[in-house]
Scaffold this active site. Sequence first.
Site, PDB file in Angstrom:
ATOM      1  N   VAL A 118      -3.284   9.621  -7.386  1.00 18.96           N
ATOM      2  CA  VAL A 118      -2.370  10.353  -6.498  1.00 18.96           C
ATOM      3  C   VAL A 118      -0.982  10.291  -7.129  1.00 18.96           C
ATOM      4  CG1 VAL A 118      -1.372  10.476  -4.177  1.00 18.96           C
ATOM      5  CG2 VAL A 118      -3.766   9.785  -4.482  1.00 18.96           C
TER       6      VAL A 118
ATOM      7  N   LYS B  52      -6.112   5.368 -11.588  1.00 21.27           N
ATOM      8  CA  LYS B  52      -4.899   5.021 -12.339  1.00 21.27           C
ATOM      9  C   LYS B  52      -5.210   3.821 -13.234  1.00 21.27           C
ATOM     10  CE  LYS B  52      -1.219   2.955 -10.692  1.00 21.27           C
ATOM     11  NZ  LYS B  52      -1.017   1.838 -11.655  1.00 21.27           N
ATOM     12  N   ASP B  53      -5.937   2.864 -12.682  1.00 16.79           N
ATOM     13  CA  ASP B  53      -6.385   1.720 -13.487  1.00 16.79           C
ATOM     14  C   ASP B  53      -7.734   2.096 -14.088  1.00 16.79           C
ATOM     15  OD1 ASP B  53      -4.262  -0.298 -12.897  1.00 16.79           O
ATOM     16  OD2 ASP B  53      -4.915   0.149 -10.859  1.00 16.79           O
TER      17      ASP B  53
ATOM     18  N   HIS C 164      -3.478   4.256  -2.301  1.00 19.94           N
ATOM     19  CA  HIS C 164      -4.434   3.427  -1.547  1.00 19.94           C
ATOM     20  C   HIS C 164      -4.937   4.195  -0.332  1.00 19.94           C
ATOM     21  CE1 HIS C 164      -1.726   0.275  -3.396  1.00 19.94           C
ATOM     22  NE2 HIS C 164      -2.915  -0.152  -3.794  1.00 19.94           N
TER      23      HIS C 164
ATOM     24  N   LEU D 246       0.816  -1.216   0.000  1.00 22.94           N
ATOM     25  CA  LEU D 246       0.000   0.000   0.000  1.00 22.94           C
ATOM     26  C   LEU D 246       0.850   1.268   0.000  1.00 22.94           C
ATOM     27  CD1 LEU D 246      -2.684  -1.171   2.583  1.00 22.94           C
ATOM     28  CD2 LEU D 246      -2.719  -1.391   0.099  1.00 22.94           C
TER      29      LEU D 246
HETATM   30  O1  PAF Z   1      -6.412  -2.708  -8.636  1.00 20.60           O
HETATM   31  C1  PAF Z   1      -6.051  -3.680  -7.935  1.00 20.60           C
HETATM   32  O2  PAF Z   1      -5.201  -3.568  -7.041  1.00 20.60           O
HETATM   33  C2  PAF Z   1      -6.649  -5.051  -8.209  1.00 20.60           C
HETATM   34  O3  PAF Z   1      -6.874  -5.228  -9.557  1.00 20.60           O
HETATM   35  C3  PAF Z   1      -7.923  -5.315  -7.393  1.00 20.60           C
HETATM   36  C4  PAF Z   1      -9.055  -4.384  -7.807  1.00 20.60           C
HETATM   37  C5  PAF Z   1      -7.628  -5.174  -5.911  1.00 20.60           C
HETATM   38  C6  PAF Z   1      -8.400  -6.757  -7.634  1.00 20.60           C
HETATM   39  O4  PAF Z   1      -7.446  -7.682  -7.228  1.00 20.60           O
END
Ligand code: PAF
Length: 281
Positions: free
Chosen positions: A176, A149-150, A37, A33
């Site tokens: 971030v 970001k994703d 996060h 993290l």
């Molecule tokens: O984005 C992530 O860290 C992962 O793809 C997730 C959403 C925790 C699923 O494992």
Amino acid sequence: MKVFDSIKDLQQYLADAKWENKTIGLVPTMGALHKGHESLVRRSAKENDECVVSVFVNPTQFNDKNDLITYPRTVEKDCELLEAAGCTVAFIPSEKEMYPKPDTRVFKLGAVAEVMEGPRRPGHFNGVAQIVSKLFDIVKPDNAYFGEKDFQQIAVIRQMVKLLNLPVNIVACPIVRESDGLALSSRNTRLTEEQRKKAPVIAQTLRESVTFAAHKSVKEVIDYVINTINSVPDMEVEYYEIVDGYSMQPIQHWSETAYPVGCITVYCGKVRLIDNIAYGK
Ligand code: PAF
């Protein structure tokens, strides 16, 4: 902060919370993290009575086994960050707990999953849908928090929620960044000192491209971004696409969408970095 590794114990605890009409926020993570996060956890803690954070390196979403083996694992440090950020429940299950049997489900996620990361990471989004649907089923959150970001991952999860009619509100949270612009990522720890110095060129180039996009075609902007980043030694763009921010489909002309978003993946040496930026059209 309560820490559970068993689904049954977690559900028992949450059943009491639900009985008391408490709202539940979920932040799914794979650990390692960082401040990105942390911002999700703080927001979830602020907006819900219970803030559940899962820490689980999900094997089914890794198309590259080496990536799975070398994925950073820092559980003790993670727990310290979670406690400080207001997490009330950390769920840290084993692989056997989450997958007592192999998950054979195949999700038909449609067009949002068939571009960009989709074909380049075969099985990745199906694995994400498997684990996130399991977590939603176990926790039954009112709200679930994901980082932008994703960017494509959020569209895929929204699609899965629609497919399964799940009663969960998906909250997308802004990227971030480090002070030099680099988007925070667990993978940044794998960069050498030299690579770390070069990596901010990604965010800087994206930002620059926004300043002149109004006077250029989509293709000109894409070419500029790819050429600028590729001119840096050890950096190679895998793709840069400007897409409609809802459907994830690439656009050729700005007029095709009110929400254009540029999505990029760059290899910095062997480290695969992703980032994105919205063009305010
Ligand atoms: O984005 C992530 O860290 C992962 O793809 C997730 C959403 C925790 C699923 O494992």
